[in-house]
Design an enzyme around this catalytic site. Sequence first.
Site, mmCIF file in Angstrom:
data_model
loop_
_atom_site.group_PDB
_atom_site.id
_atom_site.type_symbol
_atom_site.label_atom_id
_atom_site.label_comp_id
_atom_site.label_asym_id
_atom_site.label_seq_id
_atom_site.Cartn_x
_atom_site.Cartn_y
_atom_site.Cartn_z
ATOM 1 N N ASP A 1 0.839 -1.157 -0.070
ATOM 2 C CA ASP A 1 -0.015 0.195 -0.040
ATOM 3 C C ASP A 1 0.885 1.421 0.051
ATOM 4 O OD1 ASP A 1 1.004 0.085 2.604
ATOM 5 O OD2 ASP A 1 -1.214 -0.072 3.574
ATOM 6 N N SER A 2 2.282 1.042 0.118
ATOM 7 C CA SER A 2 3.083 2.095 -0.394
ATOM 8 C C SER A 2 2.867 2.662 -1.640
ATOM 9 C CB SER A 2 4.433 1.656 0.030
ATOM 10 O OG SER A 2 4.786 0.561 -1.012
ATOM 11 N N ASP B 1 -1.193 -6.466 -0.633
ATOM 12 C CA ASP B 1 -1.092 -5.659 0.602
ATOM 13 C C ASP B 1 -2.512 -5.521 0.883
ATOM 14 O OD1 ASP B 1 0.099 -4.958 3.085
ATOM 15 O OD2 ASP B 1 0.967 -3.180 2.102
ATOM 16 N N LYS C 1 -0.885 -9.746 2.702
ATOM 17 C CA LYS C 1 -0.348 -9.092 3.847
ATOM 18 C C LYS C 1 -1.086 -8.395 4.703
ATOM 19 C CE LYS C 1 3.092 -5.749 3.670
ATOM 20 N NZ LYS C 1 2.609 -4.726 4.678
ATOM 21 N N GLU D 1 9.364 -4.236 10.416
ATOM 22 C CA GLU D 1 9.776 -2.681 9.895
ATOM 23 C C GLU D 1 10.144 -1.644 10.977
ATOM 24 O OE1 GLU D 1 6.766 -1.027 7.015
ATOM 25 O OE2 GLU D 1 7.963 1.012 7.091
HETATM 26 O O1 KIV Z 1 3.491 -1.118 1.696
HETATM 27 C C1 KIV Z 1 4.827 -1.431 1.446
HETATM 28 O O2 KIV Z 1 5.251 -1.376 0.619
HETATM 29 C C2 KIV Z 1 5.116 -2.233 2.855
HETATM 30 C C3 KIV Z 1 6.616 -2.474 2.890
HETATM 31 C C4 KIV Z 1 7.268 -1.354 3.475
HETATM 32 C C5 KIV Z 1 6.890 -3.831 3.786
HETATM 33 O O3 KIV Z 1 4.386 -2.661 3.675
#
Ligand code: KIV
Length: 294
Positions: free
Chosen positions: A61-62, A100, A130, A199
């Site tokens: 979700d980044s 995610d 995730k 993290e």
């Molecule tokens: O959203 C994301 O990219 C993440 C990673 C930084 C682990 O959760």
Amino acid sequence: MYGNAAGGGGTEKRTARRKKVTAPALRARKGGRPIAMVTAYDFTMARLLDAGGVDALLVGDSLGMVVQGQTTTIPVTLDEVCYHTRAVARGAQYAHVVGDMPFMSFQVSPTQALESAGKLVKEGMAESVKLEGGEEVAEHVMRIVRAGIPVMGHVGLTPQSVHALGGFRVQGKDDDAAARIVEGAQALEQAGVYAIVLEAMPPDVAERVTEAVSVPTIGIGAGPHCDGQVLVCYDMLGMTLGHAPKFAKRFAELGEQVKGAAEAFVQQIEERSFPAPEHCYDANVKKGAKLSVV
Ligand code: KIV
């Protein structure tokens, strides 16, 4: 008609022996060969990273911050993650694809979590999902795992809780906070996750977590003692402009290359040296003949 980004090159021999990476295969890497995971958000990047041999592609979700330009991951929707995950899945021949679960797609209830995870797998073509959180999401994880969907956990700095945490801060800095991270990871293990992202925590805390659970830990800003590492692809490729976190090692300087290429493109257009004859179609085409555009 567009370029195929996967190109051959030096990875061909290696890819010939590669098998599709699955969640159980990643789970089996505990204490063994370290896991290399990178985020990806589109087909072309997924193909390149896959060809480079990464084990897993995380459609994080980044994407809210690095693709959409938002200041947090909070506005990202499940439909947006599904859209990007589908594109990545099409480019991931070998790498495992993790979708995610964005803010408020799972927190409401275990049932909501299962429905969202199901959508990510069914519509988004994710091979596992995730989600962020420790003990408080253990029941949610259990429901998803029971439905046959592998789950990766995520503890330490959980960016969806940025407002509760008071910012993007390193976690586990005192004994109590470190103990809570360990307990959270153990609750996730009990609930059935196959791996856990750690993290932003001191290396010794990540080491404690790694020793306390039987599933692999995958660190980001969590030091060298994890069972694997993950980075955001734009950080890893040196494409991040402005401030980048300390742990985000740049394995290339593609940002400079992109800028340089854009400057050369502009210049050659202005001086009319592009397109050159070799970039033009042959005018000597018989009437009715099919035009090849490759
Ligand atoms: O959203 C994301 O990219 C993440 C990673 C930084 C682990 O959760």
